[in-house]
Design a protein around this motif. Sequence first.
Motif, PDB file in Angstrom:
ATOM      1  N   ILE B 134       0.817  -1.211   0.000  1.00 47.33           N
ATOM      2  CA  ILE B 134       0.000   0.000   0.000  1.00 47.33           C
ATOM      3  C   ILE B 134       0.853   1.264   0.000  1.00 47.33           C
ATOM      4  O   ILE B 134       0.529   2.250  -0.663  1.00 47.33           O
ATOM      5  N   LEU B 135       1.991   1.221   0.690  1.00 52.75           N
ATOM      6  CA  LEU B 135       2.840   2.415   0.734  1.00 52.75           C
ATOM      7  C   LEU B 135       3.404   2.725  -0.642  1.00 52.75           C
ATOM      8  O   LEU B 135       3.454   3.874  -1.069  1.00 52.75           O
ATOM      9  N   GLY B 136       3.795   1.662  -1.340  1.00 58.06           N
ATOM     10  CA  GLY B 136       4.287   1.835  -2.699  1.00 58.06           C
ATOM     11  C   GLY B 136       3.202   2.379  -3.611  1.00 58.06           C
ATOM     12  O   GLY B 136       3.450   3.231  -4.480  1.00 58.06           O
ATOM     13  N   VAL B 137       1.991   1.895  -3.413  1.00 57.40           N
ATOM     14  CA  VAL B 137       0.871   2.368  -4.219  1.00 57.40           C
ATOM     15  C   VAL B 137       0.646   3.856  -3.974  1.00 57.40           C
ATOM     16  O   VAL B 137       0.490   4.654  -4.904  1.00 57.40           O
ATOM     17  N   LEU B 138       0.669   4.234  -2.715  1.00 59.02           N
ATOM     18  CA  LEU B 138       0.430   5.642  -2.380  1.00 59.02           C
ATOM     19  C   LEU B 138       1.499   6.536  -3.014  1.00 59.02           C
ATOM     20  O   LEU B 138       1.221   7.623  -3.495  1.00 59.02           O
ATOM     21  N   LYS B 139       2.725   6.031  -3.029  1.00 59.38           N
ATOM     22  CA  LYS B 139       3.808   6.794  -3.639  1.00 59.38           C
ATOM     23  C   LYS B 139       3.541   6.968  -5.137  1.00 59.38           C
ATOM     24  O   LYS B 139       3.754   8.021  -5.713  1.00 59.38           O
ATOM     25  N   LYS B 140       3.050   5.899  -5.733  1.00 57.37           N
ATOM     26  CA  LYS B 140       2.832   5.885  -7.173  1.00 57.37           C
ATOM     27  C   LYS B 140       1.629   6.742  -7.580  1.00 57.37           C
ATOM     28  O   LYS B 140       1.686   7.477  -8.551  1.00 57.37           O
ATOM     29  N   VAL B 141       0.535   6.595  -6.877  1.00 62.58           N
ATOM     30  CA  VAL B 141      -0.678   7.299  -7.315  1.00 62.58           C
ATOM     31  C   VAL B 141      -0.908   8.600  -6.558  1.00 62.58           C
ATOM     32  O   VAL B 141      -1.815   9.359  -6.892  1.00 62.58           O
ATOM     33  N   GLY B 142      -0.108   8.850  -5.537  1.00 63.74           N
ATOM     34  CA  GLY B 142      -0.210  10.120  -4.831  1.00 63.74           C
ATOM     35  C   GLY B 142      -1.463  10.249  -3.995  1.00 63.74           C
ATOM     36  O   GLY B 142      -1.981   9.267  -3.473  1.00 63.74           O
ATOM     37  N   ASP B 143      -1.945  11.481  -3.913  1.00 67.01           N
ATOM     38  CA  ASP B 143      -3.064  11.803  -3.022  1.00 67.01           C
ATOM     39  C   ASP B 143      -4.308  10.986  -3.293  1.00 67.01           C
ATOM     40  O   ASP B 143      -5.121  10.769  -2.402  1.00 67.01           O
ATOM     41  N   VAL B 144      -4.466  10.576  -4.549  1.00 70.41           N
ATOM     42  CA  VAL B 144      -5.680   9.839  -4.889  1.00 70.41           C
ATOM     43  C   VAL B 144      -5.809   8.594  -4.019  1.00 70.41           C
ATOM     44  O   VAL B 144      -6.905   8.239  -3.592  1.00 70.41           O
ATOM     45  N   GLY B 145      -4.697   7.956  -3.732  1.00 75.26           N
ATOM     46  CA  GLY B 145      -4.715   6.763  -2.900  1.00 75.26           C
ATOM     47  C   GLY B 145      -5.290   7.068  -1.522  1.00 75.26           C
ATOM     48  O   GLY B 145      -6.165   6.367  -1.025  1.00 75.26           O
ATOM     49  N   ILE B 146      -4.817   8.142  -0.935  1.00 79.52           N
ATOM     50  CA  ILE B 146      -5.321   8.560   0.378  1.00 79.52           C
ATOM     51  C   ILE B 146      -6.811   8.869   0.278  1.00 79.52           C
ATOM     52  O   ILE B 146      -7.615   8.471   1.119  1.00 79.52           O
ATOM     53  N   LYS B 147      -7.159   9.566  -0.810  1.00 81.67           N
ATOM     54  CA  LYS B 147      -8.557   9.946  -1.014  1.00 81.67           C
ATOM     55  C   LYS B 147      -9.444   8.699  -1.087  1.00 81.67           C
ATOM     56  O   LYS B 147     -10.510   8.642  -0.488  1.00 81.67           O
ATOM     57  N   ILE B 148      -8.960   7.709  -1.820  1.00 82.36           N
ATOM     58  CA  ILE B 148      -9.717   6.468  -1.970  1.00 82.36           C
ATOM     59  C   ILE B 148      -9.886   5.788  -0.624  1.00 82.36           C
ATOM     60  O   ILE B 148     -10.977   5.356  -0.263  1.00 82.36           O
ATOM     61  N   LEU B 149      -8.796   5.699   0.128  1.00 85.79           N
ATOM     62  CA  LEU B 149      -8.885   4.992   1.404  1.00 85.79           C
ATOM     63  C   LEU B 149      -9.784   5.739   2.391  1.00 85.79           C
ATOM     64  O   LEU B 149     -10.521   5.136   3.161  1.00 85.79           O
ATOM     65  N   THR B 150      -9.727   7.058   2.351  1.00 87.77           N
ATOM     66  CA  THR B 150     -10.600   7.850   3.219  1.00 87.77           C
ATOM     67  C   THR B 150     -12.057   7.643   2.823  1.00 87.77           C
ATOM     68  O   THR B 150     -12.929   7.446   3.664  1.00 87.77           O
ATOM     69  N   LEU B 151     -12.300   7.672   1.529  1.00 85.66           N
ATOM     70  CA  LEU B 151     -13.663   7.472   1.045  1.00 85.66           C
ATOM     71  C   LEU B 151     -14.157   6.075   1.413  1.00 85.66           C
ATOM     72  O   LEU B 151     -15.304   5.877   1.812  1.00 85.66           O
ATOM     73  N   ARG B 152     -13.248   5.112   1.296  1.00 85.21           N
ATOM     74  CA  ARG B 152     -13.606   3.741   1.648  1.00 85.21           C
ATOM     75  C   ARG B 152     -14.074   3.686   3.097  1.00 85.21           C
ATOM     76  O   ARG B 152     -15.055   3.039   3.418  1.00 85.21           O
ATOM     77  N   ARG B 153     -13.381   4.374   3.962  1.00 87.94           N
ATOM     78  CA  ARG B 153     -13.780   4.347   5.376  1.00 87.94           C
ATOM     79  C   ARG B 153     -15.099   5.061   5.590  1.00 87.94           C
ATOM     80  O   ARG B 153     -15.905   4.662   6.423  1.00 87.94           O
ATOM     81  N   ARG B 154     -15.345   6.123   4.834  1.00 85.59           N
ATOM     82  CA  ARG B 154     -16.644   6.803   4.968  1.00 85.59           C
ATOM     83  C   ARG B 154     -17.775   5.874   4.540  1.00 85.59           C
ATOM     84  O   ARG B 154     -18.817   5.803   5.174  1.00 85.59           O
TER      85      ARG B 154
END
Lengths: 329, 500
Positions: B134-154
């Motif tokens: 997941i850390l590698g993914v976040l590095k690769k896709v940037g903020d969108v990854g965080i956005k997705i995970l935050t949305l997933r939790r919502r």
Amino acid sequence: MSKKVRVALYWMASCGGCEEAQVDAITDELSVIDYLDIVFWPVAMDFKKEDVEKLPDQSIDVALINGGVRLSEHVEMAKLLRRKSKIVIAYGSCSSWGGIPGLANLYQKEEILSRVYSEVPTVAEEGRRPQRKYVTEEGVELELPEFLPMLLPLNAVIEVDYYIPGCPPSPETTLKALKTLLSGETPPRGSVLGASSRALCEECPLNKTKPDKVLVKEIKRVYNAKIDPEKCLLIQGIPCLGPVTRGGCEALCPRVAMPCIGCYGPLDRHIDYGGKALSFIASIIDARSEDEIKKIIDTGIPDPAGLVYKFTLPASRFRMNLRKWGGSR
Amino acid sequence: MSGMRMSEVIIDPITRLEGHGKIVVVLDENKNCVKAYLQIPELRGFEKFLEGRVAEDAAVITPRICGVCPTAHHMASTKTLDDLFHVDPPVAAKKIRELVYNIFMLEDHALHVYVLGGPDLIVGPTAPKEERNILGVLKKVGDVGIKILTLRRRFRKLNEKIMGKVIHPLFGRPGGISKPLTPEIIKELRELADPGIELAILTHKFFKNIIETNKEVSKLITSEAYRAETYYMGLVDDKNRVNFYDGKIRIVDPRGREFAKFDVHNYLDYITEHIEPWTYIKFPYLKKIGWRGFVDGEESGVLCVAPLARLNVSDSMPTPRAQEAFEEMYEFFGEKPVHYTLATHWARVIEMIYAAERIKELAEDPDIESTEVLNIPTERPGPVGIGVVEAPRGVLIHHYESDEKGVLTKANLLVATQFNAARINISIDRAARAFIRGGEIKEGFLNMVEMAFRAYDPCFACGTHAVPGGLRLVLEFYNERGEFLYRKDLGSINASSCDL
């Protein structure tokens, strides 16, 4: 906190829900991770049994173990972690009292294997069964761990210091328990961590509609009951187990108009959860004659074992095989 | 076997310790792999201890089969209870159930794409292991990854409000759901609908971009090593389009011709289970074709479920943007059904678009505002109830029998990972034969096994989700007398199984 706490996490006969809950808890409060030094977490990290074996005894501060003891290898692993750890915690209902897979103890091992591998309508080959040892056509012996005669809670095979209840424990419960441990507090052995010391009703939003004394003329089953979501389920005749169940989950189930099914287990003063639950239910039945009581129970509770021992059967006085008492009579 | 001297290699995903899934590789005298076995040493006995329980309890008992996809079991069970109690839920209840179900599919798929299986492709198959997470993914896709995970939790928190709990839900009742949606929940659903679509589309864009720009990935995804020509099975609506919540079961043969289409009530005519003495998992296969062992092809009854199978059995997608993506995928591969296992990742992303579009449709549907969400059963229960949903990992069937009081007398469960178990065995056997020769484990074997596994997302009942890493694979070499020779550590994979 001066130094990190060395933690081991392990699972036995579990569904993965406890891991999800732990991950949820950690992601809810990432700062917790700074205080944890995870030395063993097979589900997520690169450690193996041999690594644990190599550790000096008592070198793990806390082992959190979830899932019931169902296979021979679970016993070995539990004993190993006990030897290596200062504190062992049963995490979740399965580890604490057996949980839902503990309902398997209503049946004999042979009955279970027979159902799964011989009787279900989709099984094609008569008489074929997984074998503990099997020699393949290439001459190689393959081994499977033994399916034990019954499912056991963790404290049936090793000494357990603390319990974190729930199916699964909520993130809040988990975090509270972790914080207690991190604070260096040492509650008495056998304590329940992270949850409330009071009954679930105390935190239930429907509690304000509950009178001091509940009496009902009928016990209803959920499948055909009309339930008012704004009213205490008990006064509507639904056998909600809130009064005998430990709080700590924020009454998630009654919030959606469904009864508490007891996943946080017994309160401190109760030894046998199911016995207590059943006597509580008996106490709310408003009936005069034995016949009347029998009728109410026959209609409302055709499976007493499944109602009151859903999460705690292997930790009960009966341990197993309450079948004569259960619904399949 | 005559004259042949065998030795075995055990690959133990040491994590679901010691043996929630291990691979035994058999070598001949030249130390070439001749056979590989994937053992699932795990059993709890749900099919037995459901007996004697009041039927409505099945909806809270069966989610405990898997804490990763409890919503799938809860929904399959609730639908089975509709059937057992002879009651049809009101329109609002059906729509709300389908709505939360699509939210579950979206968040579960997102988890797989960003955390579990996706990192192999997003970060790249040859990227260092430490980065394929997941850390590698976040590095690769940037903020969108965080956005997705935050949305997933919502989305997960919203589902908790509706279903009571997100791990082990309980709102489903025979005939509907336990409580109508509140105006606040409806408002939040409508607010989240567009962000859901936006992120599904973005995920798809990322994915396609990788396929188009990364030759390694596009080569891998069409690699013969990951190809198995099996039958496919999935739920379709009345227009043969994907549906997660309801429909008929459709099976296509390896050439894409409809082999069967049936109501789940007739599943016993089509599906039966094979038992091997060396594993606790049972292997469902097509009754009319028969069990021919762990082989693919038209003559073998082995079948496959999960996202790729769902698309393979469907003529189209029910929503516009998912349909576009569907067409692109089949154009890329130039075949239907697509037999490349790794295309499952692509199919999963397409399904995210469909789930998000369907969430919007249902969230905006005025029917979900209704307070009529439950028809209370009035008929005598039983004797049989059968229900099906598409779990994220494929077709999930519950089958109960009860007495007149609605107390269960029998239960049979067929879960998605079981359906794929034979095909997963085929993939592993192929990988082992190709990569273990002359006693050498060729570079890439671990990747092969790992990726073949991960593509199916075989309901790894685990919390690897938000945490980097996985299960460690260790090869143990034994000689012909079964004596231990040496051990080779291969690193980690994510593995376990959805056992019963």
